[in-house]
Scaffold this active site. Structure first.
Site, PDB file in Angstrom:
ATOM      1  N   HIS A 116       0.952  -1.393   0.039  1.00 51.37           N
ATOM      2  CA  HIS A 116       0.148  -0.052   0.081  1.00 51.37           C
ATOM      3  C   HIS A 116       0.815   1.220   0.009  1.00 51.37           C
ATOM      4  O   HIS A 116       1.787   1.188   0.703  1.00 51.37           O
ATOM      5  CB  HIS A 116      -1.018  -0.008   1.240  1.00 51.37           C
ATOM      6  CG  HIS A 116      -0.328   0.050   2.594  1.00 51.37           C
ATOM      7  ND1 HIS A 116      -0.198   1.370   3.322  1.00 51.37           N
ATOM      8  CD2 HIS A 116      -0.035  -0.942   3.454  1.00 51.37           C
ATOM      9  CE1 HIS A 116       0.483   1.035   4.428  1.00 51.37           C
ATOM     10  NE2 HIS A 116       0.386  -0.151   4.554  1.00 51.37           N
ATOM     11  N   ASP A 118      -0.418   4.376   0.639  1.00 53.64           N
ATOM     12  CA  ASP A 118      -0.855   5.308   1.760  1.00 53.64           C
ATOM     13  C   ASP A 118      -0.140   5.374   2.974  1.00 53.64           C
ATOM     14  O   ASP A 118       0.436   4.258   3.335  1.00 53.64           O
ATOM     15  CB  ASP A 118      -2.405   5.389   1.655  1.00 53.64           C
ATOM     16  CG  ASP A 118      -2.896   3.984   2.225  1.00 53.64           C
ATOM     17  OD1 ASP A 118      -2.089   2.867   1.942  1.00 53.64           O
ATOM     18  OD2 ASP A 118      -3.696   3.788   3.082  1.00 53.64           O
ATOM     19  N   ASP A 149       6.528   1.662   6.896  1.00 53.57           N
ATOM     20  CA  ASP A 149       4.950   1.198   6.732  1.00 53.57           C
ATOM     21  C   ASP A 149       4.515   2.051   5.432  1.00 53.57           C
ATOM     22  O   ASP A 149       3.827   3.030   5.689  1.00 53.57           O
ATOM     23  CB  ASP A 149       4.052   1.380   8.165  1.00 53.57           C
ATOM     24  CG  ASP A 149       2.665   0.809   7.779  1.00 53.57           C
ATOM     25  OD1 ASP A 149       2.534   0.038   6.935  1.00 53.57           O
ATOM     26  OD2 ASP A 149       1.805   1.017   8.677  1.00 53.57           O
ATOM     27  N   GLU A 183      -4.963   1.454   2.261  1.00 55.63           N
ATOM     28  CA  GLU A 183      -4.972   0.205   3.203  1.00 55.63           C
ATOM     29  C   GLU A 183      -5.077   0.661   4.572  1.00 55.63           C
ATOM     30  O   GLU A 183      -5.827   0.127   5.481  1.00 55.63           O
ATOM     31  CB  GLU A 183      -3.687  -0.534   2.896  1.00 55.63           C
ATOM     32  CG  GLU A 183      -3.576  -1.770   3.789  1.00 55.63           C
ATOM     33  CD  GLU A 183      -2.796  -1.580   5.370  1.00 55.63           C
ATOM     34  OE1 GLU A 183      -3.001  -2.693   5.895  1.00 55.63           O
ATOM     35  OE2 GLU A 183      -2.444  -0.529   5.534  1.00 55.63           O
ATOM     36  N   GLU A 184      -4.509   2.051   4.869  1.00 60.09           N
ATOM     37  CA  GLU A 184      -4.644   2.436   6.271  1.00 60.09           C
ATOM     38  C   GLU A 184      -6.021   2.800   6.741  1.00 60.09           C
ATOM     39  O   GLU A 184      -6.310   3.162   7.907  1.00 60.09           O
ATOM     40  CB  GLU A 184      -3.828   3.795   6.386  1.00 60.09           C
ATOM     41  CG  GLU A 184      -2.310   3.393   6.237  1.00 60.09           C
ATOM     42  CD  GLU A 184      -1.737   2.521   7.404  1.00 60.09           C
ATOM     43  OE1 GLU A 184      -2.365   2.297   8.393  1.00 60.09           O
ATOM     44  OE2 GLU A 184      -0.502   2.318   7.320  1.00 60.09           O
ATOM     45  N   GLU A 207       4.801  -5.874   4.345  1.00 62.40           N
ATOM     46  CA  GLU A 207       4.697  -5.083   5.585  1.00 62.40           C
ATOM     47  C   GLU A 207       5.792  -5.363   6.653  1.00 62.40           C
ATOM     48  O   GLU A 207       6.518  -6.414   6.428  1.00 62.40           O
ATOM     49  CB  GLU A 207       3.302  -5.535   6.306  1.00 62.40           C
ATOM     50  CG  GLU A 207       2.067  -5.167   5.546  1.00 62.40           C
ATOM     51  CD  GLU A 207       1.614  -3.746   5.716  1.00 62.40           C
ATOM     52  OE1 GLU A 207       2.271  -2.929   6.636  1.00 62.40           O
ATOM     53  OE2 GLU A 207       0.619  -3.352   5.446  1.00 62.40           O
TER      54      GLU A 207
END
Length: 452
Positions: A116, A118, A149, A183-184, A207
């Site tokens: 991801h 974001d 992240d 995703e967040e 991740e």
């Protein structure tokens, strides 16, 4: 010439490792470039996009130059598979998704790298040692929002794929890279990618995991519970609510909170809910809103809830209907003895729902990752993720068993670096992640052994 985990013996894996090591500066530069795009997650469905489109086009151009086909697409609201994950009609203007493919020679299994783009908010920015959107190298670490992240993980995946291509290695199976938004928030980007057709025989989501292999994760249910009251002057006796007297909604929330605590404690004590890799399911009140004026009995009180649940608690479709019923039933029973709450029951509203998932530890991908990380001098473990990642969407909705493996996410004292002020990633871990992904791609995309 050495093979790895079923990869062709004609592939010199030591040359692959050396090539990635030699590209350390390139890996740092790519991660830094990605950090420079402000892709702070939207707070709601209507918030305008930032630099998401520019980042995806940047990656697409880079992957095309390495020999991949790359498709940057903007999903339409109707493209998402039906699920409780996202609000109806969610749009993606300015938030495209990317799928790139390094085509295999044929006969091998396909492997997907998913990440991801974001990141969480960098506020309060004035507390950062350096600009969170300008990556900074200090003492063997790369600092900046998203380094850990998970823009570092995305960079490692890209460098792994580019290195294999630059060495002229054609994998038997396709190697795919999918970078997604949101995703967040609620996993909408990967969900949209699945709706677009993204899937593979297996997937790795890089991740941050300390190079351990995460095979299981809890589901998440978000919502709120509201208790009604009756306003009145707080400095006068409230009187009887049956004849128009005031009712303090904040105080009436107390038995509701006690009931929720009871559910949480019951889940923790229930051996049927025990999981070897995951914490017990839980309910955490996270935000409380109540009252209108400091001398007025509050007319309402609302508490936001973060609920985490195990795969065994999911319903037949993999979702949280049974969890919702358990919570609502327990609260209704607990407040039935209160005349006001019996007549004005607490109201639940459920919104975000993210499914739990688990991949069999005997899956070949798990073995390949463990073997490769061990070869690199690590001591990898199989772990569970207390929270949630896009691996669950791939596993449950795309028939793509997905696990997480990525760089270290903890400081020497054990505290996390992700989502923090001065987020950072160890540069050595970036390199180790890229090496692990490259060697695992060699192994996983080889033809599957014939059934005995």
């Amino acid at each position: 010439m050495s093979g790895v985990n079923g990869a062709s013996a004609s592939v010199d894996t030591e040359a692959v490792l050396a090539a990635i090591e030699s590209r350390t500066d390139d890996l740092i530069a790519l991660t830094s470039d990605l950090v420079g795009f402000d892709t702070t997650v939207r707070g709601d469905a209507c918030e305008k996009a930032r630099d998401e489109a520019d980042l995806q086009e940047y990656l697409a151009a880079r992957l095309r130059a390495a020999g991949a086909t790359a498709d940057v697409f903007t999903p339409k609201p109707g493209d998402l598979p039906a699920s409780p994950q996202t609000p109806p009609g969610l749009g993606f203007d300015g938030r495209p998704q990317l799928i790139a493919r390094f085509a295999g020679t044929g006969g091998g299994r396909s492997l997907l790298f998913n990440g991801h783009i974001d990141v969480v908010s960098a506020e309060p920015r004035n507390e950062w040692t350096s600009n969170p959107f300008v990556a900074d190298v200090r003492d063997g670490r790369l600092y900046g929002r998203g380094t850990c992240d998970m823009k570092g993980g995305i960079a490692a995946a890209v460098i792994a794929a580019e290195t294999l291509a630059a060495l002229g290695i054609r994998l038997p199976g396709d190697l795919l890279i999918n970078t997604a938004t949101d995703e967040e928030w609620n996993g909408a980007g990967t969900l949209a990618s699945v709706g677009y057709g993204v899937r593979a025989d297996a997937a790795i989501v890089p991740e941050p995991t300390d190079l351990d292999v995460v095979t299981a994760q809890r589901g998440i249910l978000g919502g709120s519970v509201t208790v009604a009251g009756v306003p009145g002057h707080a400095e006068y006796p409230p009187g009887d609510w049956r004849t128009g007297g005031a009712v303090n909604a904040i105080e009436k929330m107390l038995p509701v909170l006690a009931a929720l605590q009871g559910v949480r404690e019951g889940w923790a004590a229930d051996k049927a809910h025990a999981h070897p890799l995951l914490p017990a399911p839980s309910i955490v009140p996270t935000v409380i809103k109540g009252g209108e004026w400091w001398v007025t009995y509050p007319a309402s009180c609302e508490v936001a809830l973060d609920v985490t649940y195990l795969p065994v608690q999911a319903d037949a479709g993999g979702w949280a209907s049974r969890v919702r019923t358990d919570i609502e039933t327990a609260v209704a029973k607990a407040v039935s003895a209160d005349p006001w709450l019996a007549a004005h029951p607490p109201a639940f509203a459920w919104d975000v729902e993210l499914p739990p998932a688990e991949v069999d530890q005997g899956h070949p991908l798990v073995g390949f990752l463990l073997d490769t990380a061990t070869r690199l001098g690590r001591s990898p473990r199989i772990l569970g993720e207390p929270s949630w990642t896009d691996a669950a969407t791939l596993t449950r909705l795309a028939d793509t068993p997905a696990v997480c493996l990525g760089p270290t996410a903890t400081r020497p004292d054990g505290s996390p670096t992700l989502h923090t002020i001065d987020e950072y990633i160890e540069i050595s871990d970036l390199v180790a992640t890229a090496k692990t992904l490259a060697l695992t791609a060699l192994a996983m995309t080889a033809p599957a052994p014939a059934a005995s």
